[in-house]
Write a protein that holds these residues in place. Structure first.
Motif, PDB file in Angstrom:
ATOM      1  N   GLU A  29       0.811  -1.222   0.000  1.00  0.00           N
ATOM      2  CA  GLU A  29       0.000   0.000   0.000  1.00  0.00           C
ATOM      3  C   GLU A  29       0.845   1.273   0.000  1.00  0.00           C
ATOM      4  O   GLU A  29       0.518   2.243  -0.713  1.00  0.00           O
ATOM      5  CB  GLU A  29      -0.943  -0.017   1.207  1.00  0.00           C
ATOM      6  CG  GLU A  29      -2.086   0.993   1.104  1.00  0.00           C
ATOM      7  CD  GLU A  29      -2.985   0.724  -0.091  1.00  0.00           C
ATOM      8  OE1 GLU A  29      -3.554   1.705  -0.622  1.00  0.00           O
ATOM      9  OE2 GLU A  29      -3.116  -0.444  -0.502  1.00  0.00           O
ATOM     10  N   ARG A  32       1.800   2.182  -3.475  1.00  0.00           N
ATOM     11  CA  ARG A  32       0.722   2.755  -4.278  1.00  0.00           C
ATOM     12  C   ARG A  32       0.547   4.241  -3.952  1.00  0.00           C
ATOM     13  O   ARG A  32       0.327   5.065  -4.859  1.00  0.00           O
ATOM     14  CB  ARG A  32      -0.587   1.994  -4.026  1.00  0.00           C
ATOM     15  CG  ARG A  32      -0.539   0.534  -4.445  1.00  0.00           C
ATOM     16  CD  ARG A  32      -1.930  -0.110  -4.399  1.00  0.00           C
ATOM     17  NE  ARG A  32      -1.835  -1.536  -4.695  1.00  0.00           N
ATOM     18  CZ  ARG A  32      -1.683  -2.495  -3.798  1.00  0.00           C
ATOM     19  NH1 ARG A  32      -1.604  -2.180  -2.511  1.00  0.00           N
ATOM     20  NH2 ARG A  32      -1.600  -3.760  -4.155  1.00  0.00           N
ATOM     21  N   HIS A  33       0.645   4.570  -2.674  1.00  0.00           N
ATOM     22  CA  HIS A  33       0.567   5.981  -2.283  1.00  0.00           C
ATOM     23  C   HIS A  33       1.756   6.764  -2.863  1.00  0.00           C
ATOM     24  O   HIS A  33       1.595   7.916  -3.282  1.00  0.00           O
ATOM     25  CB  HIS A  33       0.548   6.112  -0.766  1.00  0.00           C
ATOM     26  CG  HIS A  33      -0.708   5.605  -0.130  1.00  0.00           C
ATOM     27  ND1 HIS A  33      -1.959   5.929  -0.598  1.00  0.00           N
ATOM     28  CD2 HIS A  33      -0.926   4.790   0.953  1.00  0.00           C
ATOM     29  CE1 HIS A  33      -2.893   5.352   0.150  1.00  0.00           C
ATOM     30  NE2 HIS A  33      -2.286   4.644   1.098  1.00  0.00           N
ATOM     31  N   GLU A  36       1.121   7.658  -6.543  1.00  0.00           N
ATOM     32  CA  GLU A  36       0.218   8.790  -6.695  1.00  0.00           C
ATOM     33  C   GLU A  36       0.913  10.105  -6.350  1.00  0.00           C
ATOM     34  O   GLU A  36       0.708  11.128  -7.017  1.00  0.00           O
ATOM     35  CB  GLU A  36      -1.024   8.592  -5.822  1.00  0.00           C
ATOM     36  CG  GLU A  36      -1.907   7.441  -6.261  1.00  0.00           C
ATOM     37  CD  GLU A  36      -2.275   7.529  -7.731  1.00  0.00           C
ATOM     38  OE1 GLU A  36      -2.711   8.624  -8.164  1.00  0.00           O
ATOM     39  OE2 GLU A  36      -2.120   6.523  -8.456  1.00  0.00           O
ATOM     40  N   GLN A  96       7.138   1.201   3.806  1.00  0.00           N
ATOM     41  CA  GLN A  96       6.820   2.591   4.143  1.00  0.00           C
ATOM     42  C   GLN A  96       8.082   3.439   4.186  1.00  0.00           C
ATOM     43  O   GLN A  96       8.113   4.563   3.663  1.00  0.00           O
ATOM     44  CB  GLN A  96       6.107   2.643   5.504  1.00  0.00           C
ATOM     45  CG  GLN A  96       5.725   4.043   5.968  1.00  0.00           C
ATOM     46  CD  GLN A  96       4.658   4.662   5.106  1.00  0.00           C
ATOM     47  OE1 GLN A  96       3.778   3.973   4.602  1.00  0.00           O
ATOM     48  NE2 GLN A  96       4.743   5.968   4.905  1.00  0.00           N
TER      49      GLN A  96
END
Length: 335
Positions: A29, A32-33, A36, A96
């Protein structure tokens, strides 16, 4: 590339549906952030303006800092690629941290780009902007590749994407560092396009032969069957003026490039603006000549040739005429 991306989407969707697959999906995840965020940064780089500042622009500080941010971005790309080069996937926490490292490096590079004021020249700013955008585009591509094949070992696509980022970051050392050098670089590129067009057309004319020139035209068809591979006599009459126009463009650009190289300066706002004007003028000639050359190949559409020739005449006859005055003043040391 498209097939790989589609396959990756299906893999990810299956992972999210299958029992026990929520962990890997959540681990990706942050990536993906990141993608963007990079897309948003790229849009701002392409559309954003420099930030006005009362501080004096320090050229050496700008280039040193920009070089450092590009180097940091290259290193973060390497870390990201290595982390996904073999199973198992990084944990959500590691993913992260990797994403934050990439994002911080890219945003730092974009921020430094904004330090470059318009007063340093629009030609120079465009080159720095394009170089910065190329780095971000490469990082987006790498992120796409990793997301499309997260459970595979290091792929050829991932190697290529990582290498493209290294190459884009390395280009910082080859960028011109003032508007004079930037305009010379741009003009040399425009001249190269025109020179190639002239040489290709000269070669095409040298190779052009009608093997059936001694055969009468078919009375019913009105032409020979191989007419698409050679110029007719009517075509050749039009080739002469077109080649003259192309050669005149080449000669004008070559002379202008030499004059700017010797006499051009970027010490004052007026000089910087003059250089940008010259770059804009020469930029009009290059694509016009290229379009003209493409329309000259057989089977020639004479109407298209005449239409493509008109845009070439305007910059040469009009705007470059005013440039000659600039060249004359420069050669006499008045600019």
């Amino acid at each position: 590339m498209r097939r790989s991306l589609e396959r990756g989407v299906r893999v990810t969707e299956r992972m999210e549906r299958e029992p026990g697959a929520a962990g890997p999906a959540r681990a990706l995840e942050p990536l993906r952030h990141l993608r963007e965020a990079l897309r948003t940064a790229l849009s701002r780089i392409r559309e954003g303006e420099s930030r006005e500042s009362s501080e004096t622009f320090e050229q050496q500080r700008f280039w040193d800092t920009l070089g450092q941010t590009f180097k940091a971005t290259s290193q973060e790309a390497t870390k990201l690629s290595l982390a996904f080069s073999r199973p198992p996937l990084p944990s959500a926490e590691d993913c992260q941290k990797l994403s934050e490292g990439v994002q911080n490096a890219v945003l730092a590079a974009a921020t430094v780009y904004y330090w470059l004021p318009k007063g340093q020249g629009t030609t120079l700013r465009k080159m720095v902007r394009d170089a910065t955008a190329e780095v971000v585009e490469g990082m987006i591509q790498l992120t796409d590749v990793i997301l499309s094949t997260p459970l595979q070992s290091l792929s050829q696509e991932q190697l290529i994407s990582t290498g493209s980022i290294w190459e884009a970051c390395e280009q910082i050392s080859h960028l011109p560092q003032d508007n004079h050098a930037a305009v010379l670089s741009a003009m040399a590129a425009y001249l190269g396009v025109v020179r190639d067009a002239v040489e290709e057309m000269e070669q095409a004319q040298g190779e052009d032969q009608d093997p059936y020139s001694d055969i009468m035209e078919d009375e019913e068809l009105g032409s020979r069957g191989n007419r698409d591979t050679y110029w007719s006599e009517a075509d050749r009459k039009l080739l002469g003026p077109c080649m003259g126009l192309m050669k005149a463009s080449k000669a004008c650009l070559k002379k202008l490039l030499g004059t700017v190289k010797v006499h051009g300066k970027a010490d004052t706002p007026e000089q910087v603006a003059q250089l940008d004007d010259l770059a804009d003028i020469t930029n009009e000639i290059s694509p016009s000549i290229d379009e003209l050359a493409l329309s000259m190949y057989p089977p020639m559409n004479q109407l298209a040739v005449r239409l493509n020739g008109k845009p070439c005449v305007s910059p040469i006859g009009g705007k470059l005429g005013s440039v000659s005055h600039w060249c004359s003043r420069s050669q006499h040391g008045q600019n």
